[in-house]
Design an enzyme around this catalytic site. Structure first.
Site, PDB file in Angstrom:
ATOM      1  N   GLU A 180       0.828  -1.220   0.000  1.00 17.49           N
ATOM      2  CA  GLU A 180       0.000   0.000   0.000  1.00 17.49           C
ATOM      3  C   GLU A 180       0.858   1.264   0.000  1.00 17.49           C
ATOM      4  OE1 GLU A 180      -2.937  -0.430   3.053  1.00 17.49           O
ATOM      5  OE2 GLU A 180      -3.647  -2.341   2.261  1.00 17.49           O
ATOM      6  N   SER A 204       1.937  -2.913   9.278  1.00 20.65           N
ATOM      7  CA  SER A 204       2.952  -3.927   9.053  1.00 20.65           C
ATOM      8  C   SER A 204       3.732  -3.569   7.795  1.00 20.65           C
ATOM      9  CB  SER A 204       2.266  -5.278   8.871  1.00 20.65           C
ATOM     10  OG  SER A 204       3.222  -6.279   8.691  1.00 20.65           O
ATOM     11  N   HIS A 406     -17.730 -10.069   6.159  1.00 25.63           N
ATOM     12  CA  HIS A 406     -16.401  -9.501   6.360  1.00 25.63           C
ATOM     13  C   HIS A 406     -15.664 -10.280   7.435  1.00 25.63           C
ATOM     14  CE1 HIS A 406     -13.569  -6.213   7.918  1.00 25.63           C
ATOM     15  NE2 HIS A 406     -13.129  -6.588   6.739  1.00 25.63           N
ATOM     16  N   HIS A 407     -14.484 -10.780   7.073  1.00 26.79           N
ATOM     17  CA  HIS A 407     -13.628 -11.485   8.025  1.00 26.79           C
ATOM     18  C   HIS A 407     -12.307 -10.747   8.126  1.00 26.79           C
ATOM     19  CE1 HIS A 407     -15.791 -15.539   6.929  1.00 26.79           C
ATOM     20  NE2 HIS A 407     -16.547 -14.740   7.647  1.00 26.79           N
ATOM     21  N   GLU A 408     -12.193  -9.848   9.070  1.00 30.31           N
ATOM     22  CA  GLU A 408     -10.895  -9.225   9.355  1.00 30.31           C
ATOM     23  C   GLU A 408     -10.194 -10.145  10.345  1.00 30.31           C
ATOM     24  OE1 GLU A 408      -8.967  -6.277   8.500  1.00 30.31           O
ATOM     25  OE2 GLU A 408      -7.653  -7.605   9.637  1.00 30.31           O
ATOM     26  N   HIS A 476      -8.385  -8.378   1.155  1.00 32.25           N
ATOM     27  CA  HIS A 476      -7.586  -7.181   1.432  1.00 32.25           C
ATOM     28  C   HIS A 476      -6.315  -7.623   2.154  1.00 32.25           C
ATOM     29  CE1 HIS A 476     -10.211  -3.541   0.551  1.00 32.25           C
ATOM     30  NE2 HIS A 476     -10.670  -4.569  -0.123  1.00 32.25           N
ATOM     31  N   GLU A 477      -5.301  -6.778   2.057  1.00 32.34           N
ATOM     32  CA  GLU A 477      -3.960  -7.169   2.533  1.00 32.34           C
ATOM     33  C   GLU A 477      -3.648  -8.573   1.990  1.00 32.34           C
ATOM     34  OE1 GLU A 477      -5.737  -4.139   4.156  1.00 32.34           O
ATOM     35  OE2 GLU A 477      -6.330  -5.971   5.160  1.00 32.34           O
ATOM     36  N   GLU A 495      -7.376  -6.285  -2.867  1.00 36.83           N
ATOM     37  CA  GLU A 495      -6.809  -4.947  -2.717  1.00 36.83           C
ATOM     38  C   GLU A 495      -5.361  -5.042  -3.215  1.00 36.83           C
ATOM     39  OE1 GLU A 495      -7.026  -1.725   0.882  1.00 36.83           O
ATOM     40  OE2 GLU A 495      -6.044  -3.616   1.295  1.00 36.83           O
ATOM     41  N   GLU A 501      -9.280   4.118   0.721  1.00 35.63           N
ATOM     42  CA  GLU A 501      -9.303   4.331   2.170  1.00 35.63           C
ATOM     43  C   GLU A 501      -8.265   5.361   2.624  1.00 35.63           C
ATOM     44  OE1 GLU A 501      -8.797   0.262   3.352  1.00 35.63           O
ATOM     45  OE2 GLU A 501      -6.625   0.349   3.312  1.00 35.63           O
TER      46      GLU A 501
END
Ligand code: NOJ
Ligand code: CA
Length: 695
Positions: A180, A204, A406-408, A476-477, A495, A501
């Site tokens: 990112e 990170s 959504h699974h963060e 994402h990530e 992503e 964002e």
């Protein structure tokens, strides 16, 4: 499908007619692209080092560059190699993508397979496979089963890319944890990836050396556009490219692990990912290239149309990034309530939007980034008390809107591995088929990096498990895309770059050239969930000190320019109210029959036209960096004899990404393939065009 042997041009004959220079060694082998414009030569030099070179239009673009490995026991594949076999063949097929920028993909190449052996112990045998296409080439190392060697413990892969000049490069640092970053533009010799100025500070990030991530895109002094990446990254580590400024060279440097001596451990037989070089006279040629997806295995999941569905989606999402609401329940500003979700479902139903993402629905968000608390914090099944998951799913279904879960994981990967079956099982019970995953933070198990082999295998296992539950993944990530969406078409988007964002966070907005950079770098690798569609450009009253560096119309253009089969409609519904421009978002599809890049320069501007999947409507998106642009474009991609009702959304004459971002015009006319489309883009602006066929 055809598969035919094509005799190769004898080297001596090719050299004689001046087609390309060849290595002098007796064992030199060569293969050209089907149109003959790209030539690949490979040989072993006097020391027995395997090397390759690449020519385009008869001129070298990659100078002789060495190939090899070093292993953890101190041994290497470096010199004293001999070529023991050479095979060539040609291949051509056209295959269909279940979703994509285009329905049909042509896959036509000439292949050279050279088998090499170490002349001394341990006498390892491997094949170098080169596939040369009209739009570039890929090559990989293939290790067959062989006596006495169970696995190779790779300390590093030493694949070189030595350039004929000092090309201009568009690059992000070779970060083992994070993609990112903002793209920088420098000559290869001036790349300084360790200079953190202008870099964000993600939760990170590990940049161990002066290296770049891929795709890295280049322009040579001869005007040749190149992009280096990898295809089919499976059971291996992600590749960064170490910079050798003096020699104008990049060399593979795999992402490592603090838990193992090796960067990758591979049991025989195995093949590395393809190392890819896209080559084009034009910048747009890079975008229209199918090299990456072609160098992946065909669809392994069969028909996924019952659960992998391209769609636009709204979300309980932007409001958290704006700090209007929170992911966490505590504090009294919880965003993910049943009521809020139902309101958004009603909004979606009215506006041709088929999905709703809800973040912060599940327990655990109170201290999710706390390094001490992350393990075990999310169970992915328990909803907060003000969110009735089953009711939201039911209501959505009634209204034709699919709930996206959504699974963060907060990068507590081992926790997720333990709980994935329960999480996916719940989705199956509720008949839900799409989940956004996210992995913010340093990886647990401690010692692993986001882009190392262990994580590559984790990401892969998620696709495989999800397919069993008929679930599509928007990661994402993630690990960078390398075209495995062809093999696993439930890998619907991801992503893997700096998305919208960042515009909500202060400081750190994306500058006007960010999208023109993304299109020619990260987007060459595959779809991106950038999350477009902000109309409240100045972010007031929520983030008065921050803003998008974009015009409103440029946000429309992103739906065409930044390809993703799932596209978010990001902003709060009140900002779309009364805006004629919102009609473009209602109308624009996210699955395409065909796509063509109409113009562009890397990092400056691009215009792309796409035809909707299964229909005759066309959509055009155009974006610029901070410069205004005037384009006159032929519409000759339209079929003969048809007229179209055109709606053009354009920056107003006095629009400007900072001073006047929301001023726009909407004009209507009738056009045919003989018409010329005039586009005027404001500084930092864009244009969006819808063409509906008149029967
Ligand atoms: C980072 C993701 O990119 C973003 O979309 C998400 O909202 C947060 N993580 C929280 O999961
Ligand atoms: Ca992110």
């Amino acid at each position: 499908m055809t598969k035919a042997f094509k005799p190769r041009l004898p080297l001596s004959a090719a050299a004689l007619i001046g087609l390309f220079p060849v290595f002098q060694s007796a064992d030199a082998a060569s293969v050209a692209s089907p149109n003959g414009e790209i030539v690949l030569n490979c040989d072993t030099d006097a020391a027995g080092i395997a090397r390759y070179e690449v020519l385009f239009h008869g001129k070298p673009v990659i100078l002789p560059s060495a190939l090899g490995f070093s292993f953890t026991d101190g041994s290497a594949i470096a010199d004293k190699l001999e070529i023991v076999d050479e095979v060539q063949h040609s291949f051509s097929e056209t295959y269909e993508l279940p979703w994509g920028e285009r329905r049909l993909v042509e896959n036509t190449y000439n292949e050279l397979e050279l088998t090499l052996r170490q002349k001394e112990a341990p006498g390892l045998l491997f094949t170098l496979a080169f596939r040369v296409y009209d739009d570039g080439l890929g090559f990989r190392y293939e290790f067959p089963e062989q006596n006495g060697v169970k696995a190779l413990e790779i300390a590093d892969e030493n694949t070189q890319f030595r350039f004929a000049d000092d090309p201009m490069c568009w690059w992000i640092p070779g970060d083992w944890d994070c993609y990112e970053h903002l793209y920088k533009k420098t000559r290869l010799s001036e790349i300084d990836a360790l200079d953190r100025e202008g870099l964000n500070k993600p939760l990170s990030s590990t940049i161990p050396e002066n290296s770049v991530d891929t795709p890295v895109t280049m322009l040579t002094s001869d005007g040749v556009h190149l992009s280096l990446h990898e295809a089919s990254l499976l059971n291996y580590s992600g590749m960064t490219l170490r910079v050798n400024p003096q020699e104008h060279m990049l060399q593979s440097s795999l992402v490592g692990s603090r838990r193992t001596e090796w960067k990758a451990r591979c049991e025989l037989p195995f093949s590395t990912p393809w190392r890819t070089i896209q080559i084009s006279d034009t910048a747009g040629g890079l975008i229209d290239s199918c090299l990456i997806i072609n160098l992946n295995e065909p669809n392994k999941l069969g028909d996924v149309s019952d659960y992998v569905r391209p769609m636009k989606y709204v979300g309980i999402w932007w409001e958290m990034h704006l700090d209007r609401n929170t992911w966490a329940y505590e504090g009294g500003r919880h965003g993910a309530t049943t009521e809020n979700a139902k309101k958004l479902i009603d909004f979606a139903t009215k506006n041709n939007i088929e999905g709703l993402l809800v973040e912060g629905w599940n327990t655990g968000w109170e201290n999710w980034t706390d390094p001490e608390a992350r393990e075990g914090i999310f169970d992915f099944t328990t909803a907060y008390p003000d969110y009735d998951l089953a009711e939201v799913a039911r209501y959505g279904k009634e209204k034709g809107v699919e709930l996206i879960m959504h699974h963060e994981t907060s990068a507590a990967i081992t926790t997720y591995i333990d709980r994935m079956d329960a999480a996916f099982g719940l989705m199956r019970d509720l008949d839900l088929h799409c989940v956004k995953t996210g992995h913010v933070g340093d990886i647990i198990p401690v010692g692993e990096y986001h882009h190392g082999q262990w994580m590559v295998n984790f990401y892969q296992s998620v696709y495989e498990k999800a397919a069993k539950y008929r679930i599509a993944i928007n990661a994402h990530e993630p690990i960078k895309p390398t075209g495995i969406r062809r093999t696993y078409p439930n890998a619907i988007s991801r992503e893997g770059a700096r998305g919208q964002e960042y515009n909500a966070w202060s400081p750190g907005s994306n500058p006007p050239d960010h999208v023109p950079n993304l299109v020619y770098t990260r987007l060459l690798a595959g779809p991106m969930d950038y999350t477009p569609g902000v109309f409240n450009i100045k972010l007031k009253p929520y983030k008065p000190d921050n803003q998008l560096n974009s015009t409103l119309v440029k946000e429309l253009a992103l739906y065409v320019v930044l390809y993703s089969p799932i596209q978010m409609v990001v902003d709060l519904p009140e900002y779309y109210e009364g805006e004629p421009a919102f009609q473009f978002i209602r109308d624009v599809p996210c699955d395409w029959e065909e796509s063509h890049t109409l113009n562009g320069e890397v990092g400056q501007y691009v215009t792309i036209a796409r035809r909707e999947r299964g229909g005759d409507a066309w959509f055009i998106g155009s974006v610029s960096d901070e410069k205004p642009r005037h384009f006159e474009l032929k519409l000759d991609f339209l079929p003969e004899g048809k007229s179209y009702r055109m709606v053009k959304y354009a920056d107003a004459e006095d629009a400007h990404w900072d001073k006047n971002p929301c001023a726009y015009t909407v004009t209507r006319s009738v056009v045919t393939r003989d018409s010329v489309l005039t586009l005027d883009l404001a500084p930092g602006g864009g244009a969006a065009v819808a063409l509906e066929p008149i029967d």
